[in-house]
Scaffold this motif. Structure first.
Motif, PDB file in Angstrom:
ATOM      1  N   ALA A 121       0.832  -1.203   0.000  1.00  0.00           N
ATOM      2  CA  ALA A 121       0.000   0.000   0.000  1.00  0.00           C
ATOM      3  C   ALA A 121       0.868   1.255   0.000  1.00  0.00           C
ATOM      4  O   ALA A 121       0.583   2.232  -0.715  1.00  0.00           O
ATOM      5  CB  ALA A 121      -0.925  -0.011   1.220  1.00  0.00           C
ATOM      6  N   PHE A 122       1.943   1.238   0.779  1.00  0.00           N
ATOM      7  CA  PHE A 122       2.877   2.362   0.784  1.00  0.00           C
ATOM      8  C   PHE A 122       3.501   2.558  -0.604  1.00  0.00           C
ATOM      9  O   PHE A 122       3.679   3.683  -1.078  1.00  0.00           O
ATOM     10  CB  PHE A 122       3.982   2.132   1.806  1.00  0.00           C
ATOM     11  N   ALA A 123       3.850   1.437  -1.250  1.00  0.00           N
ATOM     12  CA  ALA A 123       4.504   1.519  -2.557  1.00  0.00           C
ATOM     13  C   ALA A 123       3.609   2.218  -3.575  1.00  0.00           C
ATOM     14  O   ALA A 123       4.056   3.121  -4.301  1.00  0.00           O
ATOM     15  CB  ALA A 123       4.876   0.112  -3.034  1.00  0.00           C
ATOM     16  N   PHE A 124       2.335   1.810  -3.640  1.00  0.00           N
ATOM     17  CA  PHE A 124       1.438   2.420  -4.622  1.00  0.00           C
ATOM     18  C   PHE A 124       1.136   3.878  -4.263  1.00  0.00           C
ATOM     19  O   PHE A 124       0.818   4.683  -5.135  1.00  0.00           O
ATOM     20  CB  PHE A 124       0.166   1.596  -4.751  1.00  0.00           C
ATOM     21  N   SER A 125       1.241   4.206  -2.983  1.00  0.00           N
ATOM     22  CA  SER A 125       1.128   5.608  -2.593  1.00  0.00           C
ATOM     23  C   SER A 125       2.314   6.400  -3.134  1.00  0.00           C
ATOM     24  O   SER A 125       2.157   7.505  -3.669  1.00  0.00           O
ATOM     25  CB  SER A 125       1.063   5.727  -1.068  1.00  0.00           C
ATOM     26  N   TYR A 161      -2.465   7.295  -5.021  1.00  0.00           N
ATOM     27  CA  TYR A 161      -3.245   7.880  -3.931  1.00  0.00           C
ATOM     28  C   TYR A 161      -2.261   8.338  -2.866  1.00  0.00           C
ATOM     29  O   TYR A 161      -1.056   8.054  -2.954  1.00  0.00           O
ATOM     30  CB  TYR A 161      -4.249   6.877  -3.351  1.00  0.00           C
ATOM     31  N   GLU A 162      -2.744   9.033  -1.847  1.00  0.00           N
ATOM     32  CA  GLU A 162      -1.896   9.491  -0.744  1.00  0.00           C
ATOM     33  C   GLU A 162      -2.386   8.889   0.555  1.00  0.00           C
ATOM     34  O   GLU A 162      -3.588   8.857   0.816  1.00  0.00           O
ATOM     35  CB  GLU A 162      -1.905  11.022  -0.641  1.00  0.00           C
ATOM     36  N   SER A 168       3.921  15.339   7.111  1.00  0.00           N
ATOM     37  CA  SER A 168       4.860  14.629   6.233  1.00  0.00           C
ATOM     38  C   SER A 168       4.710  13.120   6.294  1.00  0.00           C
ATOM     39  O   SER A 168       5.501  12.388   5.692  1.00  0.00           O
ATOM     40  CB  SER A 168       6.299  15.008   6.603  1.00  0.00           C
ATOM     41  N   PHE A 169       3.674  12.627   6.996  1.00  0.00           N
ATOM     42  CA  PHE A 169       3.552  11.181   7.211  1.00  0.00           C
ATOM     43  C   PHE A 169       3.454  10.404   5.906  1.00  0.00           C
ATOM     44  O   PHE A 169       3.949   9.284   5.799  1.00  0.00           O
ATOM     45  CB  PHE A 169       2.334  10.880   8.091  1.00  0.00           C
ATOM     46  N   SER A 170       2.793  10.984   4.883  1.00  0.00           N
ATOM     47  CA  SER A 170       2.616  10.247   3.630  1.00  0.00           C
ATOM     48  C   SER A 170       3.955   9.888   2.993  1.00  0.00           C
ATOM     49  O   SER A 170       4.049   8.914   2.241  1.00  0.00           O
ATOM     50  CB  SER A 170       1.768  11.058   2.644  1.00  0.00           C
ATOM     51  N   CYS A 171       5.007  10.660   3.289  1.00  0.00           N
ATOM     52  CA  CYS A 171       6.341  10.351   2.762  1.00  0.00           C
ATOM     53  C   CYS A 171       7.218   9.631   3.787  1.00  0.00           C
ATOM     54  O   CYS A 171       7.984   8.734   3.438  1.00  0.00           O
ATOM     55  CB  CYS A 171       7.042  11.627   2.303  1.00  0.00           C
ATOM     56  N   THR A 172       7.109  10.047   5.050  1.00  0.00           N
ATOM     57  CA  THR A 172       7.979   9.443   6.068  1.00  0.00           C
ATOM     58  C   THR A 172       7.440   8.111   6.571  1.00  0.00           C
ATOM     59  O   THR A 172       8.206   7.264   7.020  1.00  0.00           O
ATOM     60  CB  THR A 172       8.148  10.393   7.267  1.00  0.00           C
ATOM     61  N   GLY A 173       6.118   7.907   6.518  1.00  0.00           N
ATOM     62  CA  GLY A 173       5.515   6.680   7.047  1.00  0.00           C
ATOM     63  C   GLY A 173       6.097   5.416   6.454  1.00  0.00           C
ATOM     64  O   GLY A 173       6.490   4.501   7.188  1.00  0.00           O
ATOM     65  N   PRO A 174       6.183   5.305   5.103  1.00  0.00           N
ATOM     66  CA  PRO A 174       6.755   4.088   4.526  1.00  0.00           C
ATOM     67  C   PRO A 174       8.203   3.857   4.929  1.00  0.00           C
ATOM     68  O   PRO A 174       8.616   2.724   5.147  1.00  0.00           O
ATOM     69  CB  PRO A 174       6.637   4.341   3.015  1.00  0.00           C
ATOM     70  N   ILE A 175       8.987   4.934   5.021  1.00  0.00           N
ATOM     71  CA  ILE A 175      10.396   4.765   5.411  1.00  0.00           C
ATOM     72  C   ILE A 175      10.482   4.338   6.870  1.00  0.00           C
ATOM     73  O   ILE A 175      11.279   3.467   7.231  1.00  0.00           O
ATOM     74  CB  ILE A 175      11.177   6.070   5.162  1.00  0.00           C
ATOM     75  N   LYS A 221      10.597   4.715 -19.877  1.00  0.00           N
ATOM     76  CA  LYS A 221       9.728   3.783 -20.582  1.00  0.00           C
ATOM     77  C   LYS A 221       8.472   3.446 -19.782  1.00  0.00           C
ATOM     78  O   LYS A 221       7.498   2.949 -20.339  1.00  0.00           O
ATOM     79  CB  LYS A 221      10.494   2.487 -20.901  1.00  0.00           C
ATOM     80  N   ILE A 222       8.518   3.661 -18.479  1.00  0.00           N
ATOM     81  CA  ILE A 222       7.354   3.461 -17.614  1.00  0.00           C
ATOM     82  C   ILE A 222       7.082   4.781 -16.911  1.00  0.00           C
ATOM     83  O   ILE A 222       8.011   5.442 -16.426  1.00  0.00           O
ATOM     84  CB  ILE A 222       7.609   2.349 -16.567  1.00  0.00           C
ATOM     85  N   LYS A 223       5.810   5.167 -16.852  1.00  0.00           N
ATOM     86  CA  LYS A 223       5.456   6.424 -16.197  1.00  0.00           C
ATOM     87  C   LYS A 223       4.337   6.208 -15.191  1.00  0.00           C
ATOM     88  O   LYS A 223       3.524   5.292 -15.331  1.00  0.00           O
ATOM     89  CB  LYS A 223       5.031   7.469 -17.239  1.00  0.00           C
ATOM     90  N   PHE A 224       4.322   7.082 -14.193  1.00  0.00           N
ATOM     91  CA  PHE A 224       3.311   7.034 -13.149  1.00  0.00           C
ATOM     92  C   PHE A 224       2.541   8.356 -13.144  1.00  0.00           C
ATOM     93  O   PHE A 224       2.947   9.331 -13.804  1.00  0.00           O
ATOM     94  CB  PHE A 224       3.969   6.753 -11.804  1.00  0.00           C
ATOM     95  N   PRO A 225       1.419   8.439 -12.403  1.00  0.00           N
ATOM     96  CA  PRO A 225       0.508   9.589 -12.510  1.00  0.00           C
ATOM     97  C   PRO A 225       1.146  10.963 -12.415  1.00  0.00           C
ATOM     98  O   PRO A 225       0.740  11.880 -13.131  1.00  0.00           O
ATOM     99  CB  PRO A 225      -0.481   9.346 -11.361  1.00  0.00           C
ATOM    100  N   HIS A 226       2.127  11.158 -11.553  1.00  0.00           N
ATOM    101  CA  HIS A 226       2.662  12.502 -11.335  1.00  0.00           C
ATOM    102  C   HIS A 226       3.944  12.783 -12.119  1.00  0.00           C
ATOM    103  O   HIS A 226       4.592  13.808 -11.899  1.00  0.00           O
ATOM    104  CB  HIS A 226       2.914  12.733  -9.843  1.00  0.00           C
ATOM    105  N   ASP A 227       4.318  11.869 -13.015  1.00  0.00           N
ATOM    106  CA  ASP A 227       5.517  12.086 -13.822  1.00  0.00           C
ATOM    107  C   ASP A 227       5.222  13.062 -14.963  1.00  0.00           C
ATOM    108  O   ASP A 227       4.087  13.151 -15.456  1.00  0.00           O
ATOM    109  CB  ASP A 227       6.017  10.761 -14.410  1.00  0.00           C
ATOM    110  N   ALA A 228       6.247  13.789 -15.380  1.00  0.00           N
ATOM    111  CA  ALA A 228       6.098  14.710 -16.511  1.00  0.00           C
ATOM    112  C   ALA A 228       5.883  13.924 -17.800  1.00  0.00           C
ATOM    113  O   ALA A 228       6.307  12.765 -17.924  1.00  0.00           O
ATOM    114  CB  ALA A 228       7.339  15.590 -16.624  1.00  0.00           C
TER     115      ALA A 228
END
Length: 666
Positions: A301-305, A310-311, A346-353, A460-467
């Motif tokens: 779940a953290f990875a897909f976040s 999603y966040e 900042s939990f959405s970024c620090t939580g997985p770590i 070659k692979i992109k995710f939602p927030h990539d340019a």
């Protein structure tokens, strides 16, 4: 240009962290888990007029000391102070504070601080006034004893003193008891070892600072995420420009950093409570099937976040409430709530770590003290920029602007989370022996994750927030080549070749004997291994060969490292094949014993442990006979139960381990 360098640094930190999860688990905490009980508690009661004085007396073995009750302060890392908790005070009142005599005051090089402690014997006293004699006085003593190299996990000793009006008393002890059946089953595990004097505890150095360093690396990674990085210049500017004087601004920013460090350190407190109730509980968590599966789901779940689908955030009301408190209080209290707001936002970024740090500490069998060091390192890395930029504000001009590179770092961390998630699923698979993630399947999944990461870095692979358009910088190309080289290194792990060992990753993938190719082997490296002591003893008598008793665990990382880096050496493997009967006893095997073989085991400290599984049985067997409960732990013994040499713990030097075997066999 600076962004490119920063991106390369972030990928370098990513690479370190990907391997550091393994390194962290390989830190040897053998001495932590040995059955060391160098302290004995006693009680005494005296009466003067209507006042009763309770004395709690600690007697310590030579070389050990008990920390005083004095607090070291929140920002000082050191031994846990001795503490007394007087429970259910409805029938008595405390008179004054708990008293301790003057102890030994010295500077401790291990913790780099002044400490006060007691040696040999010390009595703590507390005066009370009793209003009713119908109930016992219950007191919990939380303590941790130390020697010159380490501190044992914190424990709780409970006194239940039934005091009479004349001052006489009885210590009722624990409520739990063992019956005759329990005693008989305990005695059935005991061996009549002919030369028990060879049994002694093996001292193993504990690397607290390594865990602190790995936590620090995790904190640096968190700094390079979109949730934290943009906050640095904003927060520092707030302190340096909003204060009455530059000096006050710098002080406030440094205080803000200290509060961040303290908050993350405090997050490990609940695990100290668990560790105090039962020092083995964190090890049990690390091998619990359900919890390992839960960790797998959480990490995915953290990875897909991180990938941007999603966040995962804590409730916004929490951050709003903390922000309001920060604004309303002002001063030091307000700065504390500002730090708490940052931790929540900042939990959405620090939580997985943090989850990686937590999971790695649990699987290291290190307990709450090691977790605190890791969390402290994480908090320090987050706090440093706020203090440093406050002291040197000109550095802010050199900071790169927030941009797409931050999202790239976040996605890379997502791939890291996927890799770690499968490690937890592998733990569950190993303990239950499902056969879902055999070694080659696990390595194959990692190869796919590595290739996907390379394709992502190459655009070659992109995710939602990539340019929409990604420029292939030198940093991206270089990082892709490094990860591709790692993938190539993994490929022999899919084969039966001599290079399938993957020694750099020993202990992280499933063991070599848990393989698609190795369907009939009962032990590692194709060795024949008995999983029951009595069967191994019978084979030893029939063959005339001594037994090598291998106390191990399915999820024991250092055990895998021994098998794959030491036992795999040709001369060691030859000796294991030809000169000994290998008896591998798994202390974390969750298969339940028959009801008639389950019992309550009374440990030397008086507490009671329920023996329900095969792993419980062999862990108790090790404790009862060898006064040790760390793994790996090796015992050479002949069929007449003579020890052939001193038992040995983790030994990464193959030559030293082989010499130990040869001397015992000779």
């Amino acid at each position: 240009m600076f962004k490119n360098h920063l991106f390369q640094i972030s990928l370098f930190l990513f690479s370190i962290s990907f391997l550091s999860f393994n390194a962290k688990a390989q830190i040897n905490f053998g001495s932590q888990n040995q059955v060391l009980e160098p302290i004995e508690w006693k009680a005494d009661v005296t009466k003067t007029d209507s006042i009763f004085t309770l004395a709690f007396i600690a007697e310590l073995e030579d070389g050990w000391h008990l920390p005083s009750m004095k607090s070291l302060g929140e920002d000082v890392i050191g031994p846990i102070p001795t503490a007394f908790n007087f429970k259910n005070q409805n029938h008595y009142k405390l008179v004054g504070d708990t008293y301790e005599p003057k102890g030994i005051e010295t500077y401790d090089e291990t913790f780099e601080t002044d400490l006060t402690y007691f040696e040999e014997k010390v009595a703590f006293t507390q005066k009370i006034k009793i209003t009713s004699f119908d109930q016992p006085i219950e007191v919990d003593v939380t303590y941790s004893v130390c020697d010159d190299e380490r501190c044992l996990p914190p424990e709780i000793h409970t006194f239940r003193l039934q005091i009479n009006p004349d001052g006489s008393f009885q210590n009722l002890g624990q409520d739990l008891e063992v019956d005759e059946t329990d005693v008989n089953l305990t005695n059935s595990l005991k061996l009549d070892i002919k030369n028990p004097e060879l049994i002694s505890s093996t001292n193993v150095e504990q690397s607290y600072m390594m865990l602190f360093f790995l936590g620090f690396i995790g904190g640096l990674l968190a700094l390079l995420t979109p949730c934290v990085f943009p906050m640095i210049p904003l927060t520092v500017s707030f302190f340096t420009k909003g204060a009455r004087t530059p000096k006050i601004g710098k002080f406030n920013a440094i205080l803000y950093g200290l509060f961040i460090f303290g908050i993350y350190l405090l997050l490990s407190l609940p695990f100290h409570l668990l560790d105090s109730v039962n020092p083995e509980i964190l090890n049990n968590i690390s091998t619990n099937t359900v919890l390992n599966i839960i960790f797998f789901v959480i990490f995915m779940a953290f990875a897909f976040s991180f990938f941007g689908y999603y966040e995962i955030t804590l409730p916004q009301s929490w951050s709003n409430r903390m922000d309001q408190k920060a604004m309303s209080f002002g001063g030091i209290v307000g700065i504390f709530f500002m730090a708490l707001t940052l931790a929540i936002v900042s939990f959405s970024c620090t939580g997985p770590i943090l989850g990686s740090l937590l999971g790695g500490s649990l699987t290291a069998d290190g307990g709450a003290i090691q977790l605190s060091f890791g969390m402290g390192g994480f908090g320090l890395a987050l706090a440093l920029p706020f203090a440093l930029f406050a002291l040197f504000p000109n550095w802010l001009k050199a900071m790169p602007q927030s941009g797409g590179w931050l999202n790239t770092v976040k996605v890379v961390l997502g791939f890291l989370e996927v890799g770690l998630a499968f490690k937890f699923l592998s733990n569950a698979d190993l303990v239950e022996n499902w056969g879902l993630l055999k070694r080659e399947i696990f390595i194959g999944i990692w190869i796919l994750i590595g290739l996907a990461l390379v394709l992502y870095l190459l655009g070659k692979i992109k995710f939602p927030h990539d340019a929409k358009k990604i420029k292939l910088s030198k940093g991206r190309v270089f990082s892709s080549l490094v990860i591709l080289a790692f993938v190539v290194y993994l490929i022999p792990g899919l084969t039966q070749s001599s290079y399938a060992n993957l020694k750099l990753l020993s202990g992280f993938p499933p063991p070599l004997n848990y393989s698609l190719y190795d369907k009939d082997s009962s032990g590692p490296l194709g060795l024949t291994a008995y999983k029951d002591f009595d069967k191994g003893l019978a084979a030893s008598k029939a063959s005339g060969k001594p037994m090598l008793i291998d106390f191990t665990g399915m999820a024991c990382v250092n055990c895998r490292k021994m098998e794959e880096q030491v036992w795999s050496e040709p001369q060691v493997l030859k000796a294991l094949q030809n000169d000994v009967i290998l008896v591998s006893l798994y202390v974390d095997k969750r298969s339940e014993l028959p009801k008639e073989e389950q019992f309550n085991f009374k440990k030397p400290n008086g507490s009671i442990k329920q023996i329900k599984t095969i792993g419980d049985k062999w862990a108790t067997f090790q404790t009862v006979n060898f006064r040790n409960n760390s793994q790996p732990y090796y015992v050479l013994m002949d069929s007449d139960l003579n020890l052939l040499n001193q038992p040995k713990g983790y030994e990464p030097d193959a030559d030293v381990f082989l010499e130990w075997m040869k001397k015992g066999i000779e």
